[in-house]
Design an enzyme around this catalytic site. Structure first.
Site, PDB file in Angstrom:
ATOM      1  CG  HIS A 180      -2.033   0.829   0.977  1.00 50.41           C
ATOM      2  ND1 HIS A 180      -3.158   0.654   0.617  1.00 50.41           N
ATOM      3  CD2 HIS A 180      -2.112   2.250   1.654  1.00 50.41           C
ATOM      4  CE1 HIS A 180      -4.117   1.722   0.695  1.00 50.41           C
ATOM      5  NE2 HIS A 180      -3.468   2.641   1.477  1.00 50.41           N
ATOM      6  CG  HIS A 222     -10.943   3.146   2.129  1.00 47.83           C
ATOM      7  ND1 HIS A 222     -11.894   3.055   3.069  1.00 47.83           N
ATOM      8  CD2 HIS A 222      -9.807   3.228   2.373  1.00 47.83           C
ATOM      9  CE1 HIS A 222     -10.727   3.659   4.075  1.00 47.83           C
ATOM     10  NE2 HIS A 222      -9.539   3.685   3.496  1.00 47.83           N
ATOM     11  CG  ASN A 223     -10.922  -2.217  -3.509  1.00 50.38           C
ATOM     12  OD1 ASN A 223     -11.642  -0.943  -3.570  1.00 50.38           O
ATOM     13  ND2 ASN A 223     -10.002  -2.183  -4.215  1.00 50.38           N
ATOM     14  CD  GLN A 249      -8.756   2.733   8.992  1.00 46.10           C
ATOM     15  OE1 GLN A 249      -9.109   1.720   8.183  1.00 46.10           O
ATOM     16  NE2 GLN A 249      -8.174   3.817   8.574  1.00 46.10           N
ATOM     17  CB  SER A 288      -6.367  -1.624  -4.433  1.00 47.36           C
ATOM     18  OG  SER A 288      -7.042  -2.672  -3.578  1.00 47.36           O
TER      19      SER A 288
END
Lengths: 93, 764, 233
Positions: free
Chosen positions: B58, B104-105, B249, B546
């Protein structure tokens, strides 16, 4: 069959940020309530469940929590049986 | 400043560094060797955590970096290319636009609402940390089959998460796309794109400039959320790493809005020299990257970082991914000013360290050094790999599959059209975008529902158009061509509204690059994007990768999402996708070649993902783009709409129905010398359906001709609420347009408006 | 006209309102919620957004802002207050307007152009419109379902204080034309004195044809006419 009154409390899981709680905490402070240490916001759901026993009623409520009423990833739940009474005629199918 | 030979003190409670612990941190033996060489000693537990995050896929892009170098990144209008928080381009009149897409998979697969919400939050912060005020967002989403309860839960949660966050911050949604296909069953794709506006001289970057300047943590407090999210996002999902899941989160859009305003005020004040979101890998990545960009070092005392929970360790504080936090570099002596601005916006600011001249990333805990790492190896030293890539035999076979039985199939074409229009992929996405605020900021010229959206720039007639595109099936069957098509389609969507394609941000969503078949997809897709972007002069100014979008070994379709921006010279002269007048001529630009490979028709009616995807002629696309821009600028058209999934017939339906305000019948006759199915539903590229007043037809044909674009009238727009008729040879479709509207607008609500059937548990 | 736009933490339509005032020939200025001072104001706008994130209840925390004390005093003295969307919710919480805004019937956020009907033009907020005029303006809210006890609603109706109703494309009130489920399709009301207006739709987003509608102009024109015109009522 007995009709049970249950209360389900769904609260943000400990350690997770709770934005509404944070905002309310802040607002209470600015209104002068300085002694407030922490605020967390959850919801209360009242259920009436017809079941042969309190244990069974609670079991069903817990299943509902896992399936729909709470989000298992972000929320914890607590089920309590508030009271019970006989099922009235014609109210059950 | 201390010398490089600082003594590092391991904490008493630190676990011992074992090969298992190293492996748990996602580092290979070879990578660990490199760390030992860079340090000349064994790292502490804290240091291992820092390296692990920075050298994760990432943050370190270790499997994609070499491929990304193949992308064109330069043009005279590019102000900031890849490497910054967001790309920035000059759009004229002294305005510049910052934009970027990010995935944001993985978080969305675990908790769709918060995963998507924090995705939006993160991309907005990347924009306003450049000094730009966010003016629009787009979303590119992929889910499994919408008839599945778990998929409905994921889809509903993601849409609500995006909506609640963006609506609260007050950024209009301009569009995007969503597809449903079994290829995304357990791994949804959630890519969020944001666009921000600034004066071109207001740019600020994420660099820790000025030795002795002060590091300040601003915004929300640091909690234990998302620790090792970056590493998590770099692994495939399996039962095994369930337990390793980081604390979810939680997004707080209200704090984000305050942070947005405070950041822009801070940047405007000149009291800070740099600012960056504490995103993936939190304080670690923001501090070390800011140091790295400026060629400086930083020294931080974690005891000074405001925390939400008691007894957090340096490891936790450094790697927390709590949302809505920023790291700013304040000019020495102006810390109070920074604090004052933050306080005005009801946020906290704390001095946590300073910029140093020794190039070290040094972390203290109450004055004791707990990590002391050279920032260069940390930010630049992540090993990059070029892996063997070989096409999977299975895919090759699928591509070579003969689809002539699909092309020659007969049956009730009207019924087939209804089936297609009520499939979730081709049906209206109104259900989604009516949950997103599309009009806040009072600048949305073209709202979601067509191809590209358009926002006006304040005080000018200029606008910015934006779109996201990618057909994962094409990319699965032929990655290079599929990726080039994604770029071509994005450009086509932009020119349809009258915008000049200007720049690209991309989001490469793939499976595990460690598998040769997946690495092959990745490399081929990058080559396809590079080729198309080079030819279209749309440089790639940044984006996101990603990988490891797999569950128990099954990867998603390769999905290189293209987010493209265009500049509109005059927002009074944009063109929309819906027909506007009875009697207008319907005109097809481009040629139908009847290609059925990878088509929606084959998927919906034959349950097939196979065949050779449509060809793409990039030079012809460029001519088509130029012709289209000229037509819109000369105000010749009533509508323009790109031909994509579902072919010509579905394009005509979309133009006939618009967003539901009113609908028109059509009378179209197709004379292509091919069977009806490929005539109606073939997905050849390079086609646009336009409509114009009959008296302008000659001019349209002439203009197309001057660009060598095939152009032919295929019919006309008939009465509002009339019949939708297409003749194709001896057969065709004929039905009231109302029936199409019911199918088109009703498909997603019919599946989503029974929330009880959407369940978080796969088998609860 | 000098118009003060109050910015709460979480307001996000303050800039749109500022611009709408400018486009109407007025002089807007912002007032941060912690600041005081409305002495120079001819009118006040409570803009849309998510003040305090709308956590707890929409508008519930914002009404305690210092600036709101001044706004309430300003309104009590007859000063015009326009409360749009979240501003409407805040005005209800602050007791400037009766009733409350509940969750939409669909339990979803609603963002689309909505048809509205002008119910009375005999007010400082609607004098620039025609009686019965049908408008189209964006709505963007999750809590716009207007509720009050039946007596209150009857009084609003009797006094002609319902300014706007949600209608369908034909201009009629109907279930389909009232997507959030508001009592009697109410989209906008005013207080007894007529100087405080609350509405859920966004006139501030319907000021220019290029963004889809000019139907919001009338609200600002009406106010300007009231403040400037010699024939002001």
């Amino acid at each position: 069959m007995t009709r049970y009154q249950l209360e389900v409390r769904v609260v943000p899981r400990t350690g997770l940020l709770d934005p509404p709680g944070k905002a309310i905490h802040h607002a209470l402070h600015s209104l002068g309530y300085l002694g407030v240490e922490d605020v967390r916001v959850g919801k209360t759901i009242f259920l009436q469940i017809d079941a042969p026993s309190g244990r069974e009623a609670r079991g069903r409520a817990e299943e509902m929590c896992r399936k729909l009423l709470s989000n298992p990833v972000t929320e914890d739940y607590e089920v309590s049986v508030l009271g019970e009474g006989e099922v009235q005629d014609g109210t059950d199918s | 400043m201390s010398s490089a030979a600082t003594e590092v003190t391991p904490r008493a409670s630190d676990p011992e560094i074992t090969p298992e612990l190293v492996a748990d941190h996602g580092l290979s033996t070879e990578e660990y060797e490199r760390i030992l060489a860079a340090l000349g000693r064994e790292p502490t537990f804290t240091e291992l955590g820092v390296f692990s995050a920075m050298w994760s896929e990432h943050c370190g892009y270790k499997n994609s970096k070499r491929l990304l170098r193949l992308l064109p990144t330069e043009a005279p209008w590019v102000i900031e290319g890849p490497g910054e928080n967001a790309g920035v381009i000059d759009v004229g009149d002294g305005w510049a636009v910052a934009f970027k897409i990010e995935s944001h998979n993985h978080p969305s697969a675990v908790e769709p609402y918060q995963g998507a919400a924090t995705g939006v939050g993160g991309i907005l912060r990347d924009i306003f940390t450049m000094g730009a005020r966010p003016i629009a967002t787009l979303n590119s989403l992929r889910f499994g089959d919408l008839d599945d309860g778990r998929v409905r839960y994921l889809f509903g949660g993601v849409v609500k998460g995006i909506g609640d966050y963006g609506n609260c911050v007050g950024i209009p949604s301009l569009g995007g796309e969503v597809y449903f296909d079994r290829g995304y069953e357990d791994n949804p794709i959630v890519n969020a794109m944001a666009i921000g506006l600034m004066r071109s001289d207001e740019l600020i970057t994420g660099a820790a400039k000025g030795i002795g300047n002060t590091l300040m943590a601003v915004g929300a407090r640091t909690g234990r959320d998302g620790i090792h999210g970056a590493t998590f996002a770099s692994e495939e999902l399996s039962e095994e790493n369930e337990a390793k899941r980081p604390q979810v989160q939680v997004g707080d859009p209200f704090t984000e809005k305050l942070l947005l305003e405070a950041s822009l005020e801070l940047i405007g004040s000149g009291a800070i020299t740099g600012i960056q979101d504490m995103g993936a890998a939190g304080l670690t990545s923001s501090a070390s990257e800011m140091a790295g960009r400026a060629g400086n070092g930083v020294e931080i005392d974690v005891a000074l970082v405001p925390v939400r929970e008691a007894r957090m360790t340096p490891y936790e504080i450094l790697l927390s991914e709590s949302q809505e936090r920023m790291l700013v570099i304040a000019e020495t002596g102006r810390e109070d000013e920074v604090e004052r601005i933050l306080r005005k916006w009801e946020l906290e600011a704390a001095v946590i360290g300073q910029v140093t001249d020794d190039g070290m990333f040094r972390v203290l805990e109450n004055g004791t050094v707990v990590a002391d790492l050279p920032s260069l190896p940390l930010t630049q030293g992540c090993p990059t790999y070029e892996r063997p890539g070989v096409e999977s035999k299975e895919v090759e076979e699928l591509r070579k599959r003969d689809l002539s039985h699909v092309s020659s199939s007969h049956g009730d074409l009207t019924g087939q059209l209804l089936d297609l229009m009520s499939s979730p992929n081709l049906s209206s996405k109104r259900w989604l975008f009516q949950q997103y605020d599309t009009t806040v900021r009072a600048a949305s010229v073209i709202r979601p529902g067509g191809g590209a959206g358009v926002v006006r720039l304040p005080g000018t007639r200029r606008g910015i158009a934006a779109t996201t595109d990618c057909n994962g099936r094409y990319c699965f069957l032929h990655p290079r061509r599929g990726a080039a098509i994604a770029v071509a389609e994005a450009a086509r969507n932009l020119v349809c509204v009258g915008a000049v394609p200007t720049a690209v941000t991309n989001n490469l969503n793939f499976g595990s690059p460690l598998k040769p078949a997946i690495y092959h997809q990745l490399r081929e897709a990058v080559l396809g994007i590079a080729e198309a972007c080079l030819l279209f002069e749309t440089p790639v100014t940044g984006g996101n990768v990603s990988l490891y979008n797999e569950t128990d070994g099954a990867a998603i379709y390769p999905t290189p999402v293209i987010g493209m921006l265009g500049v509109v010279e005059d927002v009074e002269r944009v063109c929309r996708h819906a027909f506007t007048r009875t009697g207008d001529a319907i005109v097809l630009l481009g040629t139908n070649k009847g290609e059925m490979g990878g088509s929606e028709y084959a998927y919906v009616l034959h349950d097939l993902v196979a065949g050779d995807p449509p060809g793409v002629d990039l030079l012809a696309e460029r001519e088509l783009q130029r012709a289209m821009i000229a037509m819109v600028q000369e105000d010749l058209l009533g509508s323009a709409h790109d031909c994509a999934e579902g072919g010509l017939a579905c394009t005509l339906v979309e133009s006939a129905l618009g967003n539901g305000e009113r609908s028109f019948g059509i009378d179209v006759t197709l004379t292509d010398e091919m069977a009806p199915v490929p005539t109606l539903f073939g997905e050849s590229q390079g086609r646009i359906v336009v409509s114009c007043r009959p008296e302008r037809l000659a001019h349209v044909i002439e203009l197309a001709g001057s660009h060598n674009v095939p152009c032919v009238q295929i019919g006309q727009v008939s009465a509002p609420e009339g019949s939708f008729r297409i003749r194709a040879g001896t057969s065709g479709v004929d039905l009231p347009v109302r029936d199409l509207a019911d199918a088109f607008f009703g498909a997603i609500p019919a599946r989503m408006d029974s929330p009880a059937e959407a369940t978080p548990a796969p088998d609860a | 006209m000098k118009v003060v736009v109050v910015t709460f933490p979480g307001s996000n339509c303050d800039q749109d309102c500022h611009r709408a005032v400018e486009l109407s020939g007025g002089e807007p200025r912002y007032l941060w919620h912690r600041e005081r001072g409305l002495s120079d104001a001819d009118a006040v706008i409570l803009p849309g957004g998510f003040a305090y994130g709308d956590y707890l209840r929409a508008g519930s925390i914002a009404r305690f802002s210092p600036a709101m004390e001044d706004v309430v005093a300003f309104a009590r003295q007859g000063g015009p207050v326009m409360a749009i969307c979240n501003g409407f919710q805040i005005a209800c919480e602050a007791g400037l307007l009766p009733g409350a805004l509940m969750r939409n019937r669909t339990v979803r956020f609603h963002s689309f152009d909505q048809y509205l009907r002008i119910e009375t033009t005999d007010t400082m907020w609607t004098s620039a419109y025609e009686p019965g005029q049908i408008l189209s303006m964006p709505v963007a809210h999750a809590e716009g379902n207007y509720e009050a006890d039946p007596d209150t609603i009857d009084r609003l109706e009797e006094d002609g204080r319902v300014l706007l109703r949600y209608v369908d494309a034909t201009g009629a009130t109907s279930e389909e034309g009232n997507p959030n489920g508001s009592a009697r399709s109410i989209a906008g009301i005013m207080n007894e004195q007529g100087n405080v207006m609350g509405l859920m739709p966004h006139p501030d987003r319907a000021m220019e044809a290029v963004v889809g509608s000019v139907d919001g102009r009338g609200v600002f024109q009406s106010l300007a006419r009231h403040l400037n015109g010699p024939g002001a009522k």
